[in-house]
Every structure is written in structure tokens, then in C-alpha cells.
Write a protein that holds these residues in place. Structure first.
Motif, PDB file in Angstrom:
ATOM      1  N   SER A  53       6.701 -14.302  24.425  1.00 21.38           N
ATOM      2  CA  SER A  53       6.458 -14.952  25.708  1.00 21.38           C
ATOM      3  C   SER A  53       7.715 -15.448  26.398  1.00 21.38           C
ATOM      4  O   SER A  53       7.765 -15.517  27.614  1.00 21.38           O
ATOM      5  CB  SER A  53       5.490 -16.128  25.518  1.00 21.38           C
ATOM      6  N   ASN A  54       8.742 -15.812  25.644  1.00 16.57           N
ATOM      7  CA  ASN A  54       9.884 -16.471  26.257  1.00 16.57           C
ATOM      8  C   ASN A  54      11.128 -15.613  26.416  1.00 16.57           C
ATOM      9  O   ASN A  54      12.176 -16.124  26.789  1.00 16.57           O
ATOM     10  CB  ASN A  54      10.264 -17.722  25.457  1.00 16.57           C
ATOM     11  N   PHE A  55      11.055 -14.314  26.125  1.00 14.64           N
ATOM     12  CA  PHE A  55      12.265 -13.507  26.107  1.00 14.64           C
ATOM     13  C   PHE A  55      12.172 -12.302  27.025  1.00 14.64           C
ATOM     14  O   PHE A  55      11.100 -11.730  27.231  1.00 14.64           O
ATOM     15  CB  PHE A  55      12.563 -13.042  24.679  1.00 14.64           C
ATOM     16  N   TYR A  56      13.326 -11.906  27.550  1.00 14.86           N
ATOM     17  CA  TYR A  56      13.420 -10.746  28.433  1.00 14.86           C
ATOM     18  C   TYR A  56      13.893  -9.549  27.606  1.00 14.86           C
ATOM     19  O   TYR A  56      15.081  -9.335  27.418  1.00 14.86           O
ATOM     20  CB  TYR A  56      14.383 -11.038  29.580  1.00 14.86           C
ATOM     21  N   ASN A  57      12.932  -8.784  27.110  1.00 17.27           N
ATOM     22  CA  ASN A  57      13.222  -7.616  26.291  1.00 17.27           C
ATOM     23  C   ASN A  57      13.378  -6.376  27.160  1.00 17.27           C
ATOM     24  O   ASN A  57      12.633  -6.179  28.124  1.00 17.27           O
ATOM     25  CB  ASN A  57      12.087  -7.355  25.292  1.00 17.27           C
ATOM     26  N   ILE A  58      14.323  -5.542  26.800  1.00 10.28           N
ATOM     27  CA  ILE A  58      14.565  -4.278  27.483  1.00 10.28           C
ATOM     28  C   ILE A  58      14.599  -3.166  26.435  1.00 10.28           C
ATOM     29  O   ILE A  58      15.190  -3.337  25.369  1.00 10.28           O
ATOM     30  CB  ILE A  58      15.907  -4.303  28.239  1.00 10.28           C
ATOM     31  N   GLY A  98      12.722 -19.402  30.568  1.00  6.32           N
ATOM     32  CA  GLY A  98      11.871 -18.472  29.829  1.00  6.32           C
ATOM     33  C   GLY A  98      10.960 -17.685  30.750  1.00  6.32           C
ATOM     34  O   GLY A  98      10.814 -17.981  31.932  1.00  6.32           O
ATOM     35  N   ILE A  99      10.312 -16.693  30.185  1.00  5.74           N
ATOM     36  CA  ILE A  99       9.561 -15.755  31.007  1.00  5.74           C
ATOM     37  C   ILE A  99       8.168 -16.270  31.362  1.00  5.74           C
ATOM     38  O   ILE A  99       7.481 -15.693  32.209  1.00  5.74           O
ATOM     39  CB  ILE A  99       9.475 -14.385  30.288  1.00  5.74           C
TER      40      ILE A  99
END
Length: 219
Positions: free
Chosen positions: A77-82, A24-25
């Protein structure tokens, strides 16, 4: 080969979820722990072979100077959004503005409207063969064909992300399906099938995702 980022998870002390491998991020992740111990950069990469048979994860990998990149847009908090602002399917171009999670723990890609409808209908309109009635694939658009229009995404920052293999073999010989499913709510997810053929870098220090074409054999 599916490497679990989010799909398998354990609860941490505060009740949050950080994935089975802790990718997670947030600062509880494996890459951030290794970086704090001076064992490498706060970054990791994954590579998925185009044949779906092999892949690898490398901690501390920041990629190469010639890779393309797009910044994270962090909503959770835990995801890689683009952010994605344009989709091209063959000759059809749509100016859309939406975000999606790059999630290597999800095998296929899940999209809400209008992105799902634009991709699937544009794809269908440019495949010369008729749609197949192949059952039990889980996908809506299947064909007795191996000749398909190219799908590409324009990501925040302006770089183009070409999907190298958006189709998946169906249950019947010679049948291929557009491996995208429609969802009505939740987050758009770019799954592993949209990452095949790439060396994908999750650079947490620079807050960018990087990608470069690769056969994943020699990284």
C-alpha cells in the motif's frame, strides 16, 4: 541532499506507516489530502541535482507532456513499485523481470540477485582500470577511474531509464565506487543516487512515474 520519503516515519492511527512527509501511495498521504481540498493534482515531484547538493519537492506537479513514463505496479500500500524487464550495462544486455521500489528516502540503490550480480559484473568487466582496494566505502566495486559504462533500465511500458551517475566518490582521492549494494531478501530499491539529474514525478492520479532530465535549478 536526501529528502525522506520512507526512511523516517510516524505511525498512523491504524498502525500503518506513511513517511515523515506523508508521501505514501495511500489516501492518507499529503498529496491526496491537498487534492481533496482542491489545492492541486494528486501528484508530486522530486528533483535531485546531479551534484547531490540541491533538490526540491513540488506538490501538485504532474510533470510535462514530453516526460517518459512507466506505470506503478502496486504490491504494497505504501510503496511505488515499478516493473523492470531489461538491464543494459555498456554492451551487455540481460532480459530480467523484477520489480523495484522507487524510494527517494533511500540514498543508494539495493538489489537482489540476479540483478545485482549482472550489473556489478558487467560493469566490472568493462572498466579498463583495475579495481581499487579502497576500504570502508561500503561498496564492493571501486576504481581509480572516472570512465564507466552506461547503465540503463527498460521499464514496463517500454521506456528506457538511463542512470545518469551510478558511481559515488570513495574515501580516497580519485576513487569512484559503483553505488549499489547487494541484499539477500526484501524489496529491490532504486535509491536517490539512481534519480540524480532527473525531475521525477509520482503521478498518483494516472498511477505512473514520470522522468525527464533536469539540472533541478529552474522547475
Amino acid at each position: 541532499m536526501c529528502m525522506c520519503m520512507w526512511g523516517c516515519a510516524q505511525n498512523l492511527v491504524d498502525g500503518t506507516v506513511n513517511g515523515l512527509l506523508g508521501l505514501g501511495i495511500d489516501d492518507l498521504s499529503v498529496p491526496s489530502i491537498l487534492a481533496r481540498k482542491g489545492l492541486g493534482s494528486n501528484s508530486f515531484s522530486m528533483c535531485f541535482g546531479a551534484d547531490h547538493e540541491h533538490g526540491r519537492i513540488t506538490f501538485g506537479d504532474t510533470g510535462s507532456s514530453d516526460q517518459k513514463e512507466a506505470p506503478f505496479t502496486i504490491y504494497q500500500s505504501n510503496f511505488y513499485n515499478i516493473n523492470i524487464y531489461q538491464i543494459t550495462v555498456g554492451s551487455n544486455v540481460s532480459e530480467l523481470d523484477f520489480s523495484a521500489i522507487f524510494d527517494s528516502g533511500t540514498t543508494y540503490t539495493y538489489l537482489k540477485d540476479p540483478a545485482y550480480t549482472f550489473i556489478s559484473m558487467s560493469f566490472d568487466s568493462q572498466v579498463k582500470e583495475y579495481r581499487s582496494d579502497s576500504q570502508s566505502t561500503g561498496f564492493e566495486y571501486c576504481y581509480n577511474s572516472s570512465n564507466f559504462p552506461e547503465i540503463s533500465l527498460k521499464l514496463q511500458g517500454g521506456n528506457e531509464y538511463v542512470v545518469t551517475n551510478p558511481v559515488e566518490p570513495g574515501n580516497d582521492q580519485g576513487i569512484y565506487c559503483l553505488a549499489i549494494s547487494k541484499i539477500d531478501s526484501g524489496d529491490n530499491i532504486i535509491g536517490q543516487n539512481f534519480m540524480t539529474g532527473y525531475h521525477i514525478v509520482f503521478n498518483r492520479e494516472k498511477k505512473v512515474i514520470g522522468w525527464k532530465a533536469s539540472d533541478c535549478e529552474y522547475i
